[in-house]
Design an enzyme around this catalytic site. Sequence first.
Site, PDB file in Angstrom:
ATOM      1  N   GLY A 200      79.485  22.091  57.649  1.00 53.58           N
ATOM      2  CA  GLY A 200      79.583  22.358  56.212  1.00 53.58           C
ATOM      3  C   GLY A 200      81.000  23.161  56.100  1.00 53.58           C
ATOM      4  O   GLY A 200      81.638  22.964  55.112  1.00 53.58           O
ATOM      5  N   SER A 201      81.601  23.711  57.222  1.00 53.55           N
ATOM      6  CA  SER A 201      82.860  24.535  57.210  1.00 53.55           C
ATOM      7  C   SER A 201      83.895  23.356  57.221  1.00 53.55           C
ATOM      8  O   SER A 201      85.042  23.484  56.497  1.00 53.55           O
ATOM      9  CB  SER A 201      82.981  24.867  58.803  1.00 53.55           C
ATOM     10  OG  SER A 201      82.054  25.940  58.961  1.00 53.55           O
TER      11      SER A 201
ATOM     12  N   ASN B 297      90.239  14.774  61.454  1.00 47.32           N
ATOM     13  CA  ASN B 297      89.124  13.968  61.811  1.00 47.32           C
ATOM     14  C   ASN B 297      87.913  14.635  62.139  1.00 47.32           C
ATOM     15  O   ASN B 297      87.687  15.162  63.193  1.00 47.32           O
ATOM     16  CB  ASN B 297      89.553  12.960  62.793  1.00 47.32           C
ATOM     17  CG  ASN B 297      88.160  11.940  63.141  1.00 47.32           C
ATOM     18  OD1 ASN B 297      87.343  12.058  62.487  1.00 47.32           O
ATOM     19  ND2 ASN B 297      88.352  11.051  64.394  1.00 47.32           N
TER      20      ASN B 297
ATOM     21  N   HIS C 162      69.642  25.005  57.545  1.00 49.00           N
ATOM     22  CA  HIS C 162      69.801  24.362  56.091  1.00 49.00           C
ATOM     23  C   HIS C 162      68.645  23.665  55.746  1.00 49.00           C
ATOM     24  O   HIS C 162      67.724  23.313  56.141  1.00 49.00           O
ATOM     25  CB  HIS C 162      71.081  23.872  56.001  1.00 49.00           C
ATOM     26  CG  HIS C 162      72.396  24.662  56.144  1.00 49.00           C
ATOM     27  ND1 HIS C 162      73.185  25.477  55.222  1.00 49.00           N
ATOM     28  CD2 HIS C 162      72.570  25.438  57.545  1.00 49.00           C
ATOM     29  CE1 HIS C 162      73.900  26.416  55.789  1.00 49.00           C
ATOM     30  NE2 HIS C 162      73.728  26.147  57.117  1.00 49.00           N
TER      31      HIS C 162
ATOM     32  N   ASP D  21      74.109  26.327  51.196  1.00 49.70           N
ATOM     33  CA  ASP D  21      72.843  27.018  51.469  1.00 49.70           C
ATOM     34  C   ASP D  21      71.966  26.818  50.154  1.00 49.70           C
ATOM     35  O   ASP D  21      70.953  27.417  49.779  1.00 49.70           O
ATOM     36  CB  ASP D  21      73.050  28.554  51.317  1.00 49.70           C
ATOM     37  CG  ASP D  21      73.882  28.988  52.787  1.00 49.70           C
ATOM     38  OD1 ASP D  21      73.986  28.056  53.564  1.00 49.70           O
ATOM     39  OD2 ASP D  21      74.555  29.942  52.637  1.00 49.70           O
TER      40      ASP D  21
END
Length: 463
Positions: free
Chosen positions: A89-90, A293, A224, A198
């Site tokens: 997610g980051s 990447n 999650h 979330d």
Amino acid sequence: MTVDRIAQLRAEILERTRELVRLREAPKAFTPGQTTVPYAGRVYDEEEVAAGVSSMLDFWLTLGPEGEAFEKELASLLGVRRSLLVNSGSSANLVAFAALTSHKLGDRRILPGDEVITVAAGFPTTVAPIIQNGAVPVFIDNDPITGNARIDRLEDAYVPGKTKAVMMAHTLGNPFDLGEVTRFCKDKGLWLIEDNCDSLGSRYGEAYTGTFGDLSTQSFYPPHHMTLGEGGAVNIVSQPLLKTLVESFRDWGRDCWCASGIDNTCKKRFEWQLGELPKGYDHKYIYSHLGYNVKPLDPQAAIGRAQLKKLPAFIQARIDNWNYLRAALAPLEDQIEFSLPTHATAWNPSGFTWVAGKPMVSPSWFGFMMLVRPGARITRTDLARALDAAKIGNRMLFGGNLVRQPAFVQLKADTIGAGFRVVGDLAGADRIMNEALFVGTYPGLRPEYLEHMTSTIASAVQG
Ligand SMILES: Cc1ncc(COP(=O)(O)O)c(C=O)c1O
């Protein structure tokens, strides 16, 4: 002959795999206080493991057929143009934000020094990409009851010619006021990135969150709504060009958009002339951006496809678990202030009371947040300790008020970059930092776990 033997071996391996998982994952006895009750975790059975093993046997490894299928399935479930897989997610937040800095967006690109409105309490990697790209986060306060941004602060945060985007999360699955935020962004010509990490499956009115902004992001880390182990996605909502840009930043910054193992999708591989390179320089090695990447592996996508099939049931379980906790803990209202969905004014056992004229929202809850009232018999930290002692997973609202985190205090002290800006007070974010705690709502919470959670909370709070 060899082909038949290979097929036979694969079938045997998968059957053994399924049997192993069935044996290993048989329900275990529950002993209150001894059995760990996590706040979240992987929920899977033989389907996910068999899918992962099958993909490993194919040994494609890099993003390939499973990834492509997963991206299509996720995009169609949400109702967005495209979804692109990344490894977290980051990373999704990073490449979504980076895409908006592309020179291919002309005047609308986000440049170093431009401002981006975000919210003070939340997860750090919703905000970090803004700074990592040289832009300036402008923090507005949170409403401590919904956990979301106070949209009445948006106008104060806006600086004509400087503000370029709004980027924030739907807190713990609770959609922020998408009606007002999308209207604000449209009026001012701002980009909107929804951090939907979330909130997979939450709805604002009829539509899923993650389908309102220009881009939105998902996390598939185990706590999650569904998991690929590590993993994330960027959803492309508003314009097709964004897909090319997100893909470029995800894939080394390249200009070429060939899938892995494929050459010459554009049919002009040796005909381009870009930058100051000679005409005909191989398009596969032309870089229009300074990229990354951050791709996941194909077996992860195979696991994700099995998880996607279960998503509707996962979402319903999260809603049911939240409702159970809310009803069971209602007698503690004098000590604990409970969260409400955005646009709800009150909870009662048969549902919520909604603000007139606003859409109803249906959170796919990531967790059950409580604010321990300042005058309560115990503090938030006492409650966290009591839950820990009973082996019940509990979390603070991630980084609390982020501007009080060492990384942001240091940023302010450092001379590098423009730092950040705060608009108004952050009293709501401070309340979240000091008083908030959340426990799980994830589908793995068995009825006896939920009962143990509520009785532990009640006895901690009431003595
Ligand atoms: C709102 C939000 N955004 C982004 C992330 C980052 O996701 P990941 O852990 O996959 O990097 C998280 C992490 O849980 C999160 O809560």
